[in-house]
Write a protein that holds these residues in place. Structure first.
Motif, PDB file in Angstrom:
ATOM      1  N   GLU A 136       9.072   6.288  -7.520  1.00 39.18           N
ATOM      2  CA  GLU A 136       9.788   6.818  -6.356  1.00 39.18           C
ATOM      3  C   GLU A 136       9.478   6.023  -5.099  1.00 39.18           C
ATOM      4  O   GLU A 136      10.338   5.790  -4.268  1.00 39.18           O
ATOM      5  N   ARG A 137       8.205   5.661  -4.966  1.00 39.12           N
ATOM      6  CA  ARG A 137       7.790   5.047  -3.702  1.00 39.12           C
ATOM      7  C   ARG A 137       7.700   3.527  -3.793  1.00 39.12           C
ATOM      8  O   ARG A 137       7.662   2.859  -2.767  1.00 39.12           O
ATOM      9  N   LEU A 191       8.763   5.414   5.845  1.00 37.28           N
ATOM     10  CA  LEU A 191       7.618   5.696   6.709  1.00 37.28           C
ATOM     11  C   LEU A 191       6.333   5.675   5.892  1.00 37.28           C
ATOM     12  O   LEU A 191       6.323   6.118   4.745  1.00 37.28           O
ATOM     13  N   PRO A 192       5.240   5.185   6.462  1.00 40.47           N
ATOM     14  CA  PRO A 192       3.993   5.155   5.680  1.00 40.47           C
ATOM     15  C   PRO A 192       3.507   6.554   5.317  1.00 40.47           C
ATOM     16  O   PRO A 192       2.911   6.742   4.266  1.00 40.47           O
ATOM     17  N   HIS A 239       0.505   5.014   0.773  1.00 41.27           N
ATOM     18  CA  HIS A 239      -0.428   6.012   1.273  1.00 41.27           C
ATOM     19  C   HIS A 239       0.068   7.415   0.978  1.00 41.27           C
ATOM     20  O   HIS A 239       1.274   7.643   0.829  1.00 41.27           O
ATOM     21  N   LEU A 240      -0.865   8.329   0.933  1.00 39.71           N
ATOM     22  CA  LEU A 240      -0.559   9.767   0.888  1.00 39.71           C
ATOM     23  C   LEU A 240       0.308  10.151  -0.296  1.00 39.71           C
ATOM     24  O   LEU A 240       1.102  11.075  -0.214  1.00 39.71           O
ATOM     25  N   GLU A 290       5.486   9.033   4.870  1.00 38.25           N
ATOM     26  CA  GLU A 290       6.647   9.692   4.287  1.00 38.25           C
ATOM     27  C   GLU A 290       6.916  10.995   5.030  1.00 38.25           C
ATOM     28  O   GLU A 290       6.914  11.014   6.260  1.00 38.25           O
ATOM     29  N   SER A 337       5.148  13.846   4.358  1.00 39.64           N
ATOM     30  CA  SER A 337       4.118  14.826   4.028  1.00 39.64           C
ATOM     31  C   SER A 337       3.197  15.108   5.212  1.00 39.64           C
ATOM     32  O   SER A 337       2.676  16.202   5.334  1.00 39.64           O
ATOM     33  N   HIS A 338       2.978  14.109   6.064  1.00 46.55           N
ATOM     34  CA  HIS A 338       2.056  14.294   7.172  1.00 46.55           C
ATOM     35  C   HIS A 338       2.720  13.808   8.451  1.00 46.55           C
ATOM     36  O   HIS A 338       3.669  13.043   8.412  1.00 46.55           O
ATOM     37  N   LEU A 354       1.409  -1.140   5.984  1.00 41.36           N
ATOM     38  CA  LEU A 354       2.058   0.094   6.417  1.00 41.36           C
ATOM     39  C   LEU A 354       3.572  -0.044   6.451  1.00 41.36           C
ATOM     40  O   LEU A 354       4.288   0.936   6.405  1.00 41.36           O
ATOM     41  N   LYS A 409      11.486   7.722   3.322  1.00 39.57           N
ATOM     42  CA  LYS A 409      10.624   6.989   2.388  1.00 39.57           C
ATOM     43  C   LYS A 409      10.109   5.684   2.985  1.00 39.57           C
ATOM     44  O   LYS A 409       9.156   5.103   2.476  1.00 39.57           O
ATOM     45  N   TRP A 445       0.861  -1.179   0.000  1.00 40.03           N
ATOM     46  CA  TRP A 445       0.000   0.000   0.000  1.00 40.03           C
ATOM     47  C   TRP A 445       0.894   1.224   0.000  1.00 40.03           C
ATOM     48  O   TRP A 445       1.864   1.283   0.755  1.00 40.03           O
TER      49      TRP A 445
END
Lengths: 522, 554
Positions: free
Chosen positions: A280-281, B185-186, A249-250, B188, B190-191, B58, B183, A247
């Motif tokens: 990238e992810r 981290l679930p 996310h974000l 990332e 951004s939050h 996750l 990268k 998965w």
């Protein structure tokens, strides 16, 4: 006077022997020693065999059995097929003609369902064998030709000859695709499918940009194992597959979508950038094997429904998806307004995984079959590929791997001729020899129509050739600069070799018994 | 005892209820008066089940892939810049050696551990953009006593043979390591809390260390099932001189406020250690959600807890009331230092000083790990100047091999109360081959930190999590008979005899010239005849040309 002469003669002899010993030490012993010690290590390679490769002459034999109710039909059909494939140098058909036994003929004419008829043929003939195909006459057919999932095509009567030939050319054997696999320039199908390899990772990434707003009910593990798993299980003789899911996310992405009646349309020029963001992810770089990416992008509610192009008059397709050659596919999951309200989205698993499957088929090399007039191709009911598609894939991969191995070896041989600094150690030599041997074995098996073995050997040849070509030890001495060599050789060799080489002339004269100095004759 | 059991019992129930992956984020802030501030980020991902490596929710798939491919049971990787000052700052949550440090336990099924270790370090090197690919056999050791797995392990298993440890003290840690770390981290960057990790601000600190720790933890008390715990940490020590005031705020520390919790995390908490509030009064704003008093091993800690649930921008500010106060530093129970002795380019020595400030003896395992180019001799080991010391309870020494194996010494010592124990061991310098020198060889050569693993009898200055704990709330009232900790001493540097690197080329050129000069006359004498020439003989064309030059010269 004579005493003086003999004295000068012995002195002359001494000088000449001294000169000869210098020559002996420096040129006869020194030069070969220098040559031997500074030589780049290279194992003896089968250059003649590598240069004798003729990639364009490879062909695959395959068995075709024509079964008809009467001898005349069988003759005619076989003749037509033979004529059509006579020109092709990439595939050679071995056609056998047979009359259908009475019992089977009776069954074929009486059963209503094609699938049942197929089972009857399966009971009488071995249709499970690789690289075989049966063209069987069946009177009560609605179309001229019917093709199912097994290695059997039904035809109605003698008038269906031209349709049979077309079906064999466009669906079953596809000589044009095979030629594309063999040639150096990639054809359309090769530009889409993944390069050959022993195995692939198939990674299903569920991209969920806004987890705080929407809950997605989707079991990625079950979905990939049920749908993709049952598909790739049938292809184990070609590649090993590992199925993975993750998965992301974000992962927010700006589609620069424009409003249209009933939804939004993503900017087409933005889609390549989406792939970059996914790449990238997606962590594809940690695995040692190539990765087939399947991405389900859950469209955020404020963008849904998102389409990839405008549909003004026609009905939009149920799934929005696109594919990137040699990379993978992206499917958009568009939540409905009701689902957005409830904040729970349940993606239509059947539809999404079906789309992924059709993308995966193309990425692995199964081409789309365009419709032929008078012929009917039974739609796929299961995820698994058709039996004759598997055969086509085996033929395709065998040829491509063989061609690729030969190209690699040829390039390597050419490079070795051009760049003298490349080292070939024993391991590289062994894999080159293995590749050459496997190429010969694969060619033999191909000509004998032994498809599985041919594919196995061609894969071995391909892998060995790639290993040899990509081996880092080849480059060990590549960047050894020549000027540094000369900086050392010149001060050493120039002042020493010069007088020694010049003395060679006098030495030769003296050995032949001629006077050395002209002045002395005076 | 009953009181202590309840929180951990709740913790297990909590874990039981969780299905699938679970992600938590935490910040622990502790002022280190008078001049520093310790900020520790924790990101914990718990992965349920045994075979979730292929299908991740996750957890980062890249890390899972590496763990499963090389059959790693437990992995610890830290990348650190700067030196933690234990005497001044107390103890960190997790100590880390300067530079890069990697150690891992492989599964018992792995037979060729060294091959897996090499592949693991190379892959991690690619994943974190660090020079971990320089980990070879000659800088890897297998500690026998100092390192133990922290995760759930099967009983009756030989752990040490599956363990590999290496540190690269020269490694410089910077943004390129932080970006791939984020990268994983679930959320990332951004939050959530990770959005605070702004590389411009966090590299402007006295000490920063990023780490990844993967281990298996028990699902419940029976430990029939295990979870995989991936813990990512960032430890930062800010200097008030750099941020220009004692008052700190999120905006000053990270350049921005906290934009709220990560939407994927099941708990996002900030803990601020306010124990020093009694001496150095400061006021937090906004007010914390609650204040927890924790009694652990005879020391009391006051923690202000912020429970972040919404995604509203917030800025936690601490304002000090009294600015100029003299601070009396009470050192923690165990302190240590390491330095290099000697002069010249022949012999030297490593000195390790261990100070026990506690009133009872402390048992420690000291691991000295010297590279092969710094041979240490066991015969030269002196403890407080004595060759035979009663303090050594057990010892392990493995001599190094040139270019193959480092020198490895482990000592189990009982440090007497209120005393300093000095260990010296001598080494001699070694000449390296010219290709073995690193770039900028005159900079010097780093010696890795020594490892000290101790079971501390008191929790004074101790901030680490108990061994079964996943999150920071497990430290609350977590009294135990002892508190295990692995410390790293400061690294050291030696200057090896470094040659002039253009010398070989000069020598070759000179030798060639000398040979050429000697050879010319020798060849002439041996092979040429000197003949007198009568005057008046007709001149040849060549001699005529020579004569023209001669005349010009005259």
């Amino acid at each position: 006077m004579s005493k003086h002469d003999t004295k000068s003669e012995t002195e002359e002899a001494n000088r000449m022997w001294a000169s000869a010993s210098f020559v002996g030490v420096l040129i006869i012993i020194g030069l070969p020693l220098w040559w031997k010690t500074t030589e780049v290590y290279r194992v003896a390679l089968p250059y003649d065999k590598i240069n004798a490769f003729e990639t364009d002459s490879h062909y695959i034999s395959t068995e075709l059995t024509v079964l008809a109710n009467d001898d005349e039909t069988a003759q005619e059909v076989a003749r037509q097929i033979e004529k059509a494939f006579q020109e092709s140098d990439v595939i050679k058909l071995k056609i056998t003609k047979k009359i259908i036994p009475n019992k089977l003929q009776h069954l074929l004419d009486s059963v209503a369902d094609e699938q049942e008829a197929l089972e009857d043929v399966g009971a009488a003939f071995n249709i499970k064998k690789h690289n075989t195909f049966y063209v069987v006459q069946r009177k009560p057919l609605y179309q001229d030709v019917w093709v199912g999932t097994e290695r059997v095509a039904f035809f109605r009567d003698i008038k269906a000859c031209s349709t049979i030939v077309k079906v064999l050319e466009k669906w079953i054997y596809q000589p044009s695709v095979l030629i594309g696999a063999r040639s150096e320039i990639a054809d359309a199908a090769r530009q889409v499918r993944f390069p050959s390899g022993p195995g692939y990772h198939v990674v299903l990434s569920v991209v969920h940009p806004r987890p705080q707003e929407l809950k997605v009910n989707f079991n990625a593990r079950d979905a990939i194992e049920d749908y993709i798993g049952s598909f790739v299980d049938e292809l184990t003789e070609l590649h090993n597959f590992t199925l993975k899911s993750q998965w992301l996310h974000l992962l927010d992405f700006d589609f620069e979508a424009t409003e249209v009646p009933g939804g939004r349309v993503a900017g087409a020029e933005r889609l390549p950038l989406l792939l970059t963001r996914l790449e990238e992810r997606a962590a594809t770089h940690v695995s040692e094997r190539p990765t087939l990416n399947l991405a389900l992008y859950v469209v955020p509610c404020r963008l849904a429904p998102l389409a990839l192009q405008r549909y003004d008059k026609e009905i939009p397709p149920p799934v929005q998806a696109f594919m990137s050659p040699k990379w993978g596919g992206v499917v958009f999951g568009n939540p409905t307004p009701e689902e957005c309200e409830k904040q729970v989205y349940t993606p239509p698993v059947n539809l999404i995984m079906g789309t992924f499957l059709s993308q995966l088929r193309k990425l692995l090399g199964i081409t789309d079959k365009e419709a032929q007039a008078g012929a009917r191709l039974e739609a796929l009911r299961r995820a698994a590929p058709r039996a004759w598609e598997r055969d086509a894939l085996l033929r395709l991969r065998a040829l491509q791997q063989l061609a690729s191995a030969e190209t690699s070896l040829r390039s390597l041989a050419k490079l070795l001729g051009e760049i003298s600094n490349i080292v070939i150690n024993d391991e590289v030599g062994a894999s080159i020899n293995l590749a050459v041997e496997s190429i010969h074995r694969a060619t033999e098996h191909m000509e004998k129509a032994d498809l599985l073995e041919a594919h196995r050997y061609s894969q071995r040849a391909f892998l060995a050739a790639e290993t040899a070509f990509m081996e880092p030890s080849l480059l060990a001495l590549l960047y050894f600069p020549d000027d540094q060599k000369y900086a050392i050789y010149i001060p050493l060799f120039l002042p020493i070799m010069f007088p020694v080489v010049l003395s060679l002339k006098n030495l030769l004269l003296w050995f032949r018994g001629k006077p050395v100095h002209k002045e002395k004759t005076d | 005892m009953l009181k202590l059991g309840i929180p951990s019992f709740f913790l297990f129930i909590l874990i039981l209820q969780i299905k699938g992956d679970d992600f938590k984020e935490e910040i622990f802030i502790k002022p280190l008066p008078p001049s520093h501030l310790y900020v520790n980020f924790h990101f914990i991902t718990l992965v349920n089940g045994e075979e979730s490596f292929e299908h991740s929710h996750l957890a980062p798939r890249s890390l899972g892939e590496i763990m499963s491919r090389y059959q790693v049971e437990e992995l610890h990787l830290t990348l650190t810049e700067g030196q933690w000052k234990h005497k001044q700052w107390g103890y960190p949550v997790l100590d880390a050696a300067p530079g890069a440090e990697l150690y891992a336990w492989f599964s018992p099924e792995v037979i060729d551990v060294d091959a897996h270790w090499k592949k693991l370090s190379s892959t991690l090197s690619g994943l974190f953009c660090a020079s971990l690919n320089f980990i070879e056999n000659f800088n890897t050791i297998t500690p026998k006593m100092s390192l133990w797995p922290t995760g759930a392990q099967k009983l009756k298993q030989n752990y040490t043979s599956q363990l590999r440890y290496a540190s690269l003290p020269r490694e410089i840690v910077c943004t390129e390591n932080l970006t791939p770390w984020k990268k994983l981290l679930p959320c990332e960057s951004s939050h959530g809390f990770s959005s605070l990790l702004n590389s411009r601000m966090i590299h402007n600190t006295n000490y920063h260390s990023i780490g990844v720790h993967v281990r298996r933890t028990c699902v419940d008390n029976n430990c029939l099932d295990t979870n995989l715990e991936i813990k990512q940490t960032v430890a930062l020590v800010y200097d008030f001189k750099i941020i220009n005031s004692m008052d700190w705020s999120f905006r000053k520390l990270f350049g921005q406020g906290l934009p709220g919790a990560c939407p994927l995390s099941s708990s996002s908490k900030i803990y601020i250690d306010t124990t020093s509030n009694s001496t150095y009064r400061f006021k937090l704003s906004p007010e914390p959600n609650n204040i927890v008093l924790s009694q652990r091993g005879g020391s009391e800690t006051e923690l202000a807890v912020y429970n972040i649930t919404n995604s509203v921008m917030m800025n936690i500010v601490a304002k000090y009331e009294t600015k100029d106060k003299i601070f009396v530093n009470i050192p923690p129970p165990l302190t240590f230092t390491q330095y290099v002795l000697g002069y010249g380019k022949e012999f030297g020595g490593i000195v390790t000083e261990l100070t026990n400030n506690y009133w009872a003896p402390i048992d420690v395992v000291l691991l000295e790990n010297a590279p092969w180019w710094l041979p240490i001799q066991l015969s030269s080991l002196r403890i407080n100047g004595e060759a035979e010391s009663k303090l050594i309870m057990s010892q392990y020494y493995s001599p190094g091999k040139s270019r193959q194996k480092p020198y490895h010494l482990e000592l189990l010592l009982r440090l007497p109360p209120k005393s300093t124990t000095t260990l010296t061991i001598d080494f001699e310098f070694v000449f390296l081959k010219w290709q073995e020198y690193p770039p900028d060889a005159n900079h010097g050569f780093y010696i890795g930190s020594a490892l000290i693993s101790a079971n501390l009898p008191t929790a004074k200055n101790y901030t680490s999590l108990p061994i079964h704990g996943n999150t920071f709330d497990s430290v609350i009232n977590a009294s135990k008979p002892w508190y295990p900790m692995i410390f790293r001493t400061n690294g050291a540097m030696v200057s090896l005899p470094t040659p002039d690197f253009s010398m070989p080329y000069n020598v070759i050129c000179l030798a060639c010239t000398v040979v050429a000069l000697a050879f010319g006359p020798l060849n002439n004498i041996c092979t040429k005849e000197l003949v007198l020439k009568a005057a008046g003989t007709p001149l040849s064309l060549r001699q005529k040309i020579f004569n023209i030059f001669k005349k010009k010269k005259d």
